[in-house]
Design a protein around this motif. Structure first.
Motif, mmCIF file in Angstrom:
data_model
loop_
_atom_site.group_PDB
_atom_site.id
_atom_site.type_symbol
_atom_site.label_atom_id
_atom_site.label_comp_id
_atom_site.label_asym_id
_atom_site.label_seq_id
_atom_site.Cartn_x
_atom_site.Cartn_y
_atom_site.Cartn_z
ATOM 1 N N CYS A 469 -50.844 84.722 58.744
ATOM 2 C CA CYS A 469 -49.468 84.844 58.280
ATOM 3 C C CYS A 469 -48.755 83.501 58.418
ATOM 4 N N ARG A 470 -48.021 83.116 57.386
ATOM 5 C CA ARG A 470 -47.321 81.832 57.388
ATOM 6 C C ARG A 470 -45.851 81.970 57.735
ATOM 7 N N LEU A 471 -45.254 83.126 57.415
ATOM 8 C CA LEU A 471 -43.827 83.315 57.646
ATOM 9 C C LEU A 471 -43.562 84.760 58.024
ATOM 10 N N TYR A 472 -42.782 84.958 59.091
ATOM 11 C CA TYR A 472 -42.449 86.293 59.577
ATOM 12 C C TYR A 472 -40.961 86.581 59.365
ATOM 13 N N ASP A 473 -40.656 87.861 59.288
ATOM 14 C CA ASP A 473 -39.268 88.302 59.332
ATOM 15 C C ASP A 473 -38.815 88.214 60.791
ATOM 16 N N SER A 474 -37.975 87.257 61.095
ATOM 17 C CA SER A 474 -37.613 86.969 62.491
ATOM 18 C C SER A 474 -37.001 88.173 63.192
#
Length: 549
Positions: A469-474
């Motif tokens: 995964c490169r980007l998460y929902d913070s």
């Protein structure tokens, strides 16, 4: 005197070697936790997969730890420890081997996707464990007994005892008898209500801690925008000093106030619960999502629902960009773009991390932006408010870690008082085994699986399959990561209350005799004071008094 001096030197050498072996083991475990993010990126695996890799660190203990705990006293203990250290060294070296077998991720250290020498720590851990094993190979099985040649009475008594031994008694016991004794001892330990309750309480706590610690560096990176190296450095800086001081002060408080088992249970429970309440403050010091064009906001900079994200726009429609690439760039307008191509850039200057892309058409889409249409490699930094929240997060970590460590020593010693003296070794081994089987192995896996659910942008492997995964929902990441830890740990305090009731009932029943030691609330936890009480209690048997010698 010579024998006593020799024994003293052996004890000092053993303690020094044991301390170094503990340090080496802890180093190996810490290196694994700190390398989770780098391994995930290097091999393009999901958080649940890398969690299984981390959990497999404990699998080697499954078949041996309980038996070693039981039979260790009957074998050459220093050599058993040496074998364990050699095994740890081999395991650390094997973990680093994929780096040399799979070839070198064609990028250079100047590239923004560079993950660093993740394998180097495992080599250091392997060498350290190997060195820790060497001293144990030269230590004797047991201490030398003082000579009593001048004591004829003792010598005669010893001879009479030897003569009374029958041939059957002098022969070694069969394995069937040993295994039967092991089963009986195991049954006694597990049927102990106090020990079993303590085991259940600790199991919930360890599931929470192991899952939390495994993904702590990842959380600091995704939530607060910290780098991997800085996250690991800060974890060491904010964890080791407060925890070390807490453990030391906890033992000091026990000694100063001569806490009994009831007082120690109460103290450990209060400190642990205080640490738990403090960690709940983490929910209020989170950060907003990364502002990524086409994913968390539109190319105009307006927030968009996560299910409506679209990385393609009119501004980059003629660039023929790949949708699977994740090489983020930061625009002068404060927006992060998935790649320079998707930012609509046409020219570049420089190389590596110093590359600057110009004439990026997507920056001009934002109506409020009138500056340069340039982007640089890397995601845009988060706001100043996020930096301040990270400071609050660090302070909370220090306070909660100190409070929990303060009650750690009393909590560990409670386990020794829950079982019979001859079962202590087995109880500790069984406790360690269960914590690793039911917490150390599964916790990183299901924590990682739930964290994967919060992913917004997946990478792709060279085979075209789903990668890391490169980007998460913070926001979702924060509530899943912290919430799961809190939900696991919360019920343990209900079990802790029940455990305290059992302890109080059990040890108060034993104190129905006249109270001594100045009207103390409960018997001291250390053996010396307990023996002093037994000497003055009416009805104490000779056997009980002799066991204190």
């Amino acid at each position: 005197m010579c024998v006593g001096g020799s024994n003293y030197k052996i004890i000092k050498a053993f303690l020094a070697a044991l301390s170094f072996s503990y340090l080496s083991k802890t180093l190996s475990g810490t290196i694994m936790k700190s390398s989770i993010t780098q391994i995930e990126r290097r091999f393009d695996v999901t958080s649940s997969t890398v969690g299984f890799i981390d959990g497999s660190f404990e699998i080697g203990n499954l078949l041996v730890i309980a038996f070693v705990s039981y039979f260790g006293a009957k074998l050459h203990r220093p050599k058993v420890i040496a074998v364990g250290c050699f095994t740890m060294a081999l395991g650390s070296l094997l973990t680093a081997m994929p780096h040399f077998f799979m070839g070198y991720i064609t990028i250079t250290p100047q590239d923004s996707r560079w993950v660093g020498a993740w394998w180097l720590g495992f080599l250091i851990g392997g060498v350290t464990n190997f060195l820790a094993a060497i001293p144990f190979c030269f230590l004797p099985k047991s201490l030398k007994k003082p000579e009593e040649a001048n004591d004829k009475t003792s010598y005669g008594l010893l001879e009479n005892t030897r003569n009374k031994l029958t041939p059957a008694q002098s022969k070694p016991r069969k394995w069937s008898v040993i295994l039967k004794d092991f089963y009986t001892s195991l049954k006694k330990v597990l049927s102990n209500r106090m020990y079993f309750t303590f085991l259940c309480c600790s199991l919930l706590q360890f599931n929470s801690f192991i899952g939390f610690l495994t993904y702590k560096p990842k959380y600091m990176e995704q939530q607060y925008g910290q780098s991997t190296s800085k996250s690991n450095f800060l974890i060491g800086l904010t964890t080791l000093p407060p925890v070390s001081i807490g453990i030391f002060l906890g033992g000091l408080i026990m000694k100063k106030y001569k806490m009994g088992i009831i007082g120690a249970t109460k103290f450990a429970f209060i400190m642990s619960f205080l640490a738990y309440v403090t960690t709940l403050l983490h929910f209020f010091v989170g950060c907003e999502n990364h502002v990524v064009a086409g994913m968390t906001v539109s190319y105009e900079g307006k927030p968009i629902p996560y299910h409506e994200n679209a990385i393609f726009s009119e501004c980059n429609s003629g660039c023929k960009c790949a949708s699977t690439v994740w090489d983020p760039v930061c625009g002068d307008n404060g927006l992060t773009y998935v790649s320079a191509c998707l930012a609509g850039c046409t020219t570049s200057v420089g190389h590596g991390k110093n590359t600057v892309f110009h004439n990026c058409s997507c920056l001009a889409v934002s109506s409020s932006w009138t500056g340069n249409n340039s982007v640089t490699l890397g995601q845009c930094p988060k706001s100043e408010d996020c930096s301040m929240n990270f400071i609050y997060y660090t302070v909370i970590q220090v306070i909660s870690g100190f409070c929990y460590a303060l009650g750690g020593t009393p909590a560990y010693l409670i386990m020794f008082r829950c079982v019979q003296p001859e079962l202590k070794s087995l109880a500790v081994g069984l406790y360690t085994l269960i914590m690793r089987v039911l917490a150390g192995i599964p916790a990183p896996v299901y924590f990682g699986a739930l964290i994967d659910k919060t992913c917004l942008k997946w990478g792709s492997t060279s085979c075209g399959q789903q990668g890391a995964c490169r980007l998460y929902d913070s926001n979702a990441y924060r509530y899943v990561y912290l919430g799961l830890s809190a939900v696991l740990r919360g019920p343990s305090y209900l079990i802790g209350i029940f455990f305290y009731i059992l302890i109080k009932k059990s040890f108060q029943n034993k104190k129905s005799r006249p109270i001594v030691n100045g009207g103390r609330e409960d018997v001291p936890i250390n053996k010396e004071d307990n023996c002093k009480i037994k000497e003055h209690l009416p009805g104490s048997s000779d056997v009980e008094n002799e066991s204190c010698i």
